[in-house]
Design an enzyme around this catalytic site. Structure first.
Site, short mmCIF file in Angstrom:
data_model
loop_
_atom_site.label_atom_id
_atom_site.label_comp_id
_atom_site.label_asym_id
_atom_site.label_seq_id
_atom_site.Cartn_x
_atom_site.Cartn_y
_atom_site.Cartn_z
N GLU A 113 -8.61 -5.13 5.10
CA GLU A 113 -8.05 -5.33 3.34
C GLU A 113 -6.70 -6.07 2.63
O GLU A 113 -7.24 -6.16 1.59
CB GLU A 113 -7.95 -3.15 3.18
CG GLU A 113 -9.29 -3.01 3.07
CD GLU A 113 -9.51 -1.19 3.61
OE1 GLU A 113 -8.59 -0.62 5.02
OE2 GLU A 113 -9.92 -0.50 3.16
N ARG A 152 -2.46 -2.46 -3.73
CA ARG A 152 -3.23 -1.67 -3.50
C ARG A 152 -3.95 -0.34 -3.80
O ARG A 152 -2.97 0.57 -4.28
CB ARG A 152 -3.32 -0.77 -1.89
CG ARG A 152 -4.91 0.11 -1.72
CD ARG A 152 -5.08 0.63 -0.43
NE ARG A 152 -6.39 0.82 -0.22
CZ ARG A 152 -6.31 3.10 0.57
NH1 ARG A 152 -4.99 3.07 0.49
NH2 ARG A 152 -7.52 2.92 0.42
N HIS A 190 -13.43 2.59 -0.04
CA HIS A 190 -13.43 1.64 1.04
C HIS A 190 -14.57 0.06 0.07
O HIS A 190 -14.79 -0.69 0.92
CB HIS A 190 -14.59 1.78 2.34
CG HIS A 190 -14.30 3.14 2.94
ND1 HIS A 190 -14.65 4.76 3.07
CD2 HIS A 190 -12.57 3.38 3.43
CE1 HIS A 190 -13.66 4.52 3.73
NE2 HIS A 190 -12.54 4.49 3.56
N ASN A 225 1.07 -1.38 -0.32
CA ASN A 225 0.60 -0.01 -0.25
C ASN A 225 0.69 1.53 0.37
O ASN A 225 1.40 1.05 0.87
CB ASN A 225 -0.74 0.28 1.29
CG ASN A 225 -1.85 1.14 1.24
OD1 ASN A 225 -1.71 2.00 0.42
ND2 ASN A 225 -2.49 0.42 1.95
N ARG A 277 -14.19 14.98 8.64
CA ARG A 277 -14.64 15.83 7.12
C ARG A 277 -16.36 15.87 7.72
O ARG A 277 -16.69 14.91 8.48
CB ARG A 277 -14.79 14.25 6.27
CG ARG A 277 -13.20 14.51 5.06
CD ARG A 277 -12.67 13.24 4.73
NE ARG A 277 -12.23 12.58 5.24
CZ ARG A 277 -11.80 10.65 4.85
NH1 ARG A 277 -12.04 10.88 3.50
NH2 ARG A 277 -11.26 10.20 5.30
#
Ligand code: ADP
Length: 397
Positions: free
Chosen positions: A383, A89, A178, A6, A239
């Site tokens: 993940e 990723r 996601h 990643n 956010r």
């Protein structure tokens, strides 16, 4: 063995999996690449090493990863040939990639095309792919896209009601994020429930620093909360989640804020942090609310309210609901937030078993925490494992 990578703008995270993907053999990170205080760490064979040293480039960082994996004292493998395939990723594959893909020159060129859609994430992903392919040129490299799982959305779900030319000419549409996490936990949920995938209507709550709620019907994404950029849907750590887009014009014209300032506000100063005025960390917000902090309580109430609304909306979109899945930092560890989201959802068959809900924390174990008709599950996300599983399959190992 399978290596997952990643690669971000200043960090590379990697994991080395056994060939059957049942075991993590080594796990490491190189951080602050090209910055002051750069360092690496690795855990393998029960040994943790960490060292601070100048790491000027991604090229140097990849050399360190391989060097550490091969290290005679604290490494995990004796020869580089032990690595049979590499899974990367990839953040944004736009509508060009609907599933994980073997990387070749054509894939790299298409990913370059996607750079304007993810200017912060795709360039470092591409650097990671190129560097890893230089170091390991003879093994298959596979790209696993965060956006791929949401490519099953129908046009009525992904199109924005703007002039159609914005979609045709500028690729402006809902992409969602996601997806790798949601795919992993929804597949696990099917295994836990032992029910056929085709019959399951799920709402998946990925509640971490970033938040995504996704409707998954028959194993396919039907709708999701994050859209084109990464701040729509439920409020997140910093956010805002959904706001009236008219506010952006108001902030610019009436309050005199520049586009950059507004972007900072909605991405970095809002969400749990903005409402609570205290922290973007759910643990701190929960503790302060418990101690009587009214703004922290409001932040929790707003978070749960927004998540709950999407649960109802997605049940409507799917025409029913069989299962809720909670995952990521908050979803896996906060019985309080799970309870708040599930409160008053009895009309959808949702009822939590209070004791099972309280117990499902930090165990990294999969748990059923409901006692009503609709199953409620806590499934730790992984993940990297999803990336490794895809890589194994696509590389034909
Ligand atoms: P990221 O999206 O960066 O991968 P994580 O999935 O690790 O983030 O989630 C981070 C969030 O999980 C933070 O808000 C953190 O406070 C929250 N979290 C972690 N542990 C707990 C806990 N025990 N109770 C409540 N929230 C928690």
């Amino acid at each position: 063995m399978i290596l997952t990578i990643n690669c971000g703008s200043s960090t590379i995270k990697y994991q080395l999996f056994s060939s059957d993907v049942n075991q993590v053999v080594a796990k490491g990170m190189v951080a602050r690449i090209g910055e002051d205080g750069s360092y690496f760490e690795q855990e393998a064979n029960g040994r943790l090493v960490k060292e601070t040293r100048p790491i000027p480039s991604h090229h140097a960082a990849f050399d360190i990863c391989i060097h550490n994996l091969l290290h005679p004292d604290y490494g995990a493998i004796k020869a580089i040939e032990a690595i049979e395939a590499v899974g990367h990723r990839a953040v944004h594959g736009a509508d060009l990639f609907i599933e994980s893909t073997l990387i070749d020159a054509d894939v790299i060129a298409k990913l370059e095309e996607c750079v304007p859609l993810a200017p912060l994430h795709n360039p470092p992903n591409l650097i990671g792919m190129r560097e890893a392919m230089l170091l390991l040129p003879t093994v298959p490299h596979v790209a696993v896209f965060d956006t791929a799982f949401n490519q099953t959305l129908e046009p009525k779900a992904y199109i924005y009601a703007l002039p159609y030319s914005f979609y045709e000419e500028h690729k402006i549409r809902k992409y969602g994020f996601h997806g790798t996490s949601v795919r992993y936990v929804s597949q696990r949920a099917v295994k836990v429930l032992k029910r056929p995938l085709s019959a399951l209507k799920m709402v998946v709550f990925h509640l971490g620093n970033g938040v995504t709620v996704t409707a998954v019907s028959g194993g396919k994404a039907v709708d999701t909360t994050i859209g084109f950029a990464t701040f729509s849907g439920v409020m997140m750590g910093t956010r805002s989640g959904d706001i009236d887009p008219g506010l952006i014009f108001h902030m610019h014209r009436q309050l005199g804020l520049s586009p950059d300032e507004i972007e900072q506000i909605v991405y970095k100063k809002s969400g749990l942090l903005g409402v609570s005025g205290l922290s973007n960390d759910m643990r701190e917000v929960e503790a302060a609310a418990q101690a009587g902090n009214v703004r922290c309580q409001l932040a929790l109430d707003k978070f749960a309210f927004m998540a709950k609304k999407y649960c109802g909306a997605f049940a409507a979109v799917m025409g029913g609901l069989d299962c809720l899945v909670f995952t990521a930092g908050i979803g896996e560890n906060s019985p309080t937030m799970r309870q708040m989201i599930c409160d008053d959802l009895q009309f959808l068959g949702v009822e939590l078993d209070a004791e099972k809900n309280e117990k499902a924390i930090r165990g990294k174990v999969e748990a059923v925490i409901s006692c009503g008709e609709t199953a409620v599950l806590v499934i730790p996300t992984n993940e990297e494992k999803m990336i490794a599983l895809d890589t194994k399959e696509i590389a034909g190992l």
